[in-house]
Design a protein around this motif. Sequence first.
Motif, mmCIF file in Angstrom:
data_model
loop_
_atom_site.group_PDB
_atom_site.id
_atom_site.type_symbol
_atom_site.label_atom_id
_atom_site.label_comp_id
_atom_site.label_asym_id
_atom_site.label_seq_id
_atom_site.Cartn_x
_atom_site.Cartn_y
_atom_site.Cartn_z
ATOM 1 N N LEU A 576 0.906 -1.181 0.031
ATOM 2 C CA LEU A 576 0.053 -0.046 -0.098
ATOM 3 C C LEU A 576 0.781 1.176 0.109
ATOM 4 O O LEU A 576 0.400 2.498 -0.027
ATOM 5 C CB LEU A 576 -0.935 -0.085 1.341
ATOM 6 C CG LEU A 576 -1.758 -1.261 1.318
ATOM 7 C CD1 LEU A 576 -2.686 -1.034 2.598
ATOM 8 C CD2 LEU A 576 -2.748 -1.455 0.137
ATOM 9 N N HIS A 577 2.106 1.271 0.280
ATOM 10 C CA HIS A 577 2.951 2.081 0.123
ATOM 11 C C HIS A 577 4.040 2.167 -0.970
ATOM 12 O O HIS A 577 4.560 1.144 -1.411
ATOM 13 C CB HIS A 577 3.576 2.423 1.571
ATOM 14 C CG HIS A 577 2.906 2.404 2.782
ATOM 15 N ND1 HIS A 577 2.259 3.691 3.163
ATOM 16 C CD2 HIS A 577 2.356 1.346 3.396
ATOM 17 C CE1 HIS A 577 1.289 3.349 4.178
ATOM 18 N NE2 HIS A 577 1.563 1.944 4.459
ATOM 19 N N ASN A 578 4.521 3.246 -1.696
ATOM 20 C CA ASN A 578 5.744 3.463 -2.369
ATOM 21 C C ASN A 578 7.027 3.105 -1.641
ATOM 22 O O ASN A 578 6.999 3.573 -0.434
ATOM 23 C CB ASN A 578 6.113 4.765 -2.914
ATOM 24 C CG ASN A 578 4.556 5.161 -3.713
ATOM 25 O OD1 ASN A 578 4.090 4.371 -4.412
ATOM 26 N ND2 ASN A 578 4.145 6.485 -3.767
ATOM 27 N N GLN A 579 7.772 2.147 -2.140
ATOM 28 C CA GLN A 579 9.036 1.698 -1.753
ATOM 29 C C GLN A 579 10.213 2.597 -2.080
ATOM 30 O O GLN A 579 11.098 1.900 -2.835
ATOM 31 C CB GLN A 579 9.012 0.170 -1.907
ATOM 32 C CG GLN A 579 8.086 -0.757 -1.402
ATOM 33 C CD GLN A 579 7.865 -0.583 0.060
ATOM 34 O OE1 GLN A 579 8.892 -0.381 0.814
ATOM 35 N NE2 GLN A 579 6.704 -0.669 0.696
ATOM 36 N N THR A 580 10.017 3.802 -1.887
ATOM 37 C CA THR A 580 11.163 4.628 -2.540
ATOM 38 C C THR A 580 12.539 4.492 -2.037
ATOM 39 O O THR A 580 13.344 4.449 -2.390
ATOM 40 C CB THR A 580 10.663 6.172 -2.175
ATOM 41 O OG1 THR A 580 9.255 6.318 -2.741
ATOM 42 C CG2 THR A 580 11.611 7.183 -3.102
ATOM 43 N N SER A 581 12.337 4.311 -0.530
ATOM 44 C CA SER A 581 13.631 4.114 0.179
ATOM 45 C C SER A 581 14.373 2.679 -0.626
ATOM 46 O O SER A 581 15.720 2.750 -0.454
ATOM 47 C CB SER A 581 13.130 3.724 1.677
ATOM 48 O OG SER A 581 12.344 2.736 1.832
ATOM 49 N N LEU A 582 13.594 1.730 -0.893
ATOM 50 C CA LEU A 582 14.215 0.644 -1.302
ATOM 51 C C LEU A 582 14.861 0.678 -2.772
ATOM 52 O O LEU A 582 16.005 0.273 -2.978
ATOM 53 C CB LEU A 582 13.261 -0.497 -1.482
ATOM 54 C CG LEU A 582 12.650 -1.010 -0.367
ATOM 55 C CD1 LEU A 582 11.789 -2.070 -0.647
ATOM 56 C CD2 LEU A 582 13.754 -1.848 0.784
ATOM 57 N N MET A 583 14.324 1.802 -3.420
ATOM 58 C CA MET A 583 15.028 2.127 -4.685
ATOM 59 C C MET A 583 16.161 3.008 -4.592
ATOM 60 O O MET A 583 17.174 2.696 -5.233
ATOM 61 C CB MET A 583 13.893 2.935 -5.640
ATOM 62 C CG MET A 583 14.061 3.094 -7.079
ATOM 63 S SD MET A 583 13.009 4.176 -7.667
ATOM 64 C CE MET A 583 11.226 3.339 -7.037
ATOM 65 N N ILE A 584 16.043 3.834 -3.501
ATOM 66 C CA ILE A 584 17.267 4.535 -3.271
ATOM 67 C C ILE A 584 18.374 3.886 -2.950
ATOM 68 O O ILE A 584 19.606 4.041 -3.430
ATOM 69 C CB ILE A 584 16.986 5.839 -2.246
ATOM 70 C CG1 ILE A 584 15.902 6.741 -2.891
ATOM 71 C CG2 ILE A 584 18.324 6.491 -1.795
ATOM 72 C CD1 ILE A 584 15.212 7.675 -1.737
ATOM 73 N N ARG A 585 18.166 2.855 -1.996
ATOM 74 C CA ARG A 585 19.210 2.133 -1.463
ATOM 75 C C ARG A 585 19.604 1.237 -2.469
ATOM 76 O O ARG A 585 21.118 0.976 -2.430
ATOM 77 C CB ARG A 585 18.646 1.398 -0.414
ATOM 78 C CG ARG A 585 19.821 0.384 0.321
ATOM 79 C CD ARG A 585 19.252 0.028 1.722
ATOM 80 N NE ARG A 585 18.211 -0.795 1.568
ATOM 81 C CZ ARG A 585 17.185 -0.720 2.168
ATOM 82 N NH1 ARG A 585 16.810 0.444 2.749
ATOM 83 N NH2 ARG A 585 15.882 -1.515 2.226
ATOM 84 N N ALA A 586 18.995 0.549 -3.386
ATOM 85 C CA ALA A 586 19.490 -0.229 -4.531
ATOM 86 C C ALA A 586 20.418 0.330 -5.503
ATOM 87 O O ALA A 586 21.304 -0.151 -5.864
ATOM 88 C CB ALA A 586 18.355 -0.719 -5.236
ATOM 89 N N ILE A 587 20.270 1.856 -5.895
ATOM 90 C CA ILE A 587 20.998 2.712 -6.634
ATOM 91 C C ILE A 587 22.055 3.107 -5.957
ATOM 92 O O ILE A 587 23.070 2.994 -6.763
ATOM 93 C CB ILE A 587 20.250 3.997 -7.091
ATOM 94 C CG1 ILE A 587 18.922 3.494 -7.893
ATOM 95 C CG2 ILE A 587 20.913 5.125 -7.893
ATOM 96 C CD1 ILE A 587 18.106 4.546 -8.239
#
Length: 605
Positions: A576-587
Amino acid sequence: MVSKVKRVLIGRPMKSAEIEGEKLSKLKALAVLSSDALSSVAYGTEQILIVLMAAGFAAVWYSIPISVAVLGLLLILILSYRQTIYSYPAGGGAYVVAKDNLGVSTGLLAGGSLLVDYILTVAVSSSAGTDAITSAFPSLHDHRVLIALIMIVFLTLMNLRGVTESASVLAIPIYLFVVAIFVLIISGVIKYLMGGAHAAIPELGSTVSNISLFLLLKAFSSGCSALTGVEAVSNAIPNFKQPSEKNAAATLVMMGVILGCMFTGISLLAYWYGIMPSEKETVVSQIANSVFGRGTIYYMIQGITALILFLAANTAYSAFPLLAYMLAKDKFMPRMFMARGDRLGFSNGIINLGVLSAILVIAFHGNTENLIPLYAVGVFIPFTLSQLGMMIRWIKLKPAGWVTKLIINTIGMLTTLTITMIFIITKFSHVWMVFIFLPIVILTFYQIHKHYENTACELRINLQDEKPETKSSTIIVPVAGVTRVVMHSLSYAKSLTDNVIAVYVGFDDEDIERMEKKWEEWNPGVRLIVLRSSYRSITRPLIKFIETVEWKTHETDHLTILIPQFITKHWWQNILHNQTSLMIRAILYARKDVVIATVPYHFQR
C-alpha cells in the motif's frame, strides 16, 4: 510458524560439542555408506544381460565369466581404497589423492566427477527404486517421476536430521535387503539343485557365432555399474568413530564381501533360471517370481528391493556434503558448504544434492537405463585417477611393500581406464554431456577460487603501516515530509555528527513552499536542502546532489546516506506504500565511497 515447521521436520538444534555423538559405528556406517554399492546388485546383472541379448539368448552364458571378471575388479578396488584410507585418513578419496599426487587440475577433475556422480547416484537410485515398485504394480508406471521425487524429499529431510539419526532409521531396511537377497539366493540354489528350474539354458562354453570381443567388453563395462559407491567409504572417513581409518577399512572389506556374494548369487540364478531382461520387469523380480511365485515372499522381496534402491541414494547424502566441504575448504566451492546446520550436518550440501538430483529425475523422466551410463562414467573417472595417484605416491615414497601396492593400483588403473573408454566409445550418445558439463564444472571451480583469492588480496592490510583514517562525517537524510519517521532518523543522525543535511525533492512550487514553511516552523536544528524535480523523479536529483557532496568532501569526510524507512505491522501492508527507500538504497549500493544506512521505524498498528 516457519521455525516450528522446521523443528518438526529436522528436530531440535544440536550443540557443537555433540559432534562426537554423530560419528558412525562400523555397522551403521556399513548401512549408510554401502547402500549404493549393495543396492547395485539389483541392476548390475541386468545391465550385463541387456548387452548380451544383442547376440541372442545363446550368449547369456557369458554373464558368468563376465561376473567373475567384475568380482576381480571389485577385489582390486577394495584393496586399493583400503590403501587410500590408511594413506589419507582425513578423507576426500579420489579428490585428495589426485590433487596431492597429480596436481590441482586433475584433483578438480576427480572432485567434479564425484560431485556429478553423487547427484546421479540419487537420481539413479530413486529411479531404480521406482522401477522395482512399478514391476510389482504396473498401474503405477505412469507416476514413476512423482514417486522418485517423493523419495528424494524424504531422504533429504532424513539427512537434515543428522547422520546418526538417519543411519539408525535407514540401517533396518538395508540389512533387511541383505537378508532378503541371501534368502532369495539360498532358496534359488536349493530349488535349482533339486531340479526345480526347468528353463532351457545355453551350456557354459557353447559357441555363439555372432559374439565379439567388443560386445563382451561392453557387457563387462555395463556390469561394472554394480561397483559404483565403492569409493564412498574413503570419502567419508571423518564420519567414523575413532580409530576412524581402522573402522573405515573394516567397513570397506565387509562391504566388498557382502557385495561380491550377492552379485555372484544373482548372476548365477539369472543364468540357471534363464532370465532375460525386460522393460516391464526387473531381473530380480523375475528371479523371485521363478523361485517363490507371486506370493507373499515375492512381494516382500520386491518391496525391500524397491526400498533399498531408494535408500541407496543415502550414500551420496553422506559423501556429497563432505566432498563439497573439502572443495570449499580449498576455496573451489562456495563457503556455504562449510557451514554445519542445526543438526551438525553440512545442510547446504544436503539440500543442493536433493534439488539437483530432483531436476535430473525430471529431465530424464525417471528413465534408469539412460542415467546409468552417465552415472558409471562419473564414478570410473575418479576410480582411474585415484589409482593413478596412488601409483605416483608409491613410486615417490617407496614405503615397505610398495611394489605389491604399486602392482595392485596399476592393474586397477588399467582396468578402470579400459572400462571408462569402453563406456565412452559404446555409449557416447548417453555420456556426451559429460564432456561439456565437466569442463564447465572445473572452470567454475577455478573462477570461485580466483574470486576468493582476489577477495583475500583486497581485504589484506599491512599491520605495520596501515591504520584507520580519522575523518569527520557528513550525513545526508532524504526526507519526504515532516513526520515521526523523519524525526526518528534525524535524532539518530545528530547523535553521530553535527554535520547533518536533510534533502527534500519537490515536484512543483506549491509542494516546495509548503515544505519549507513547515520545516522552518518545526526547526529541528538541521539544514534543509530543497531540490526541484522537473521530471517527477525523486532519485535522479537526489543522486546528483549526493555526487556533488561526495566530490567536495571525499578527502575530509565519510559520507553517509541515512535512509528513513517505516516498517508496517503486517507484511501485506507494504504493497500500500511506495517503496522509495528501497529504490534509493538499490541505486546507491553501486557507489563505492558512500555509506548507506537505514533507520527503521516500526508501526504499532
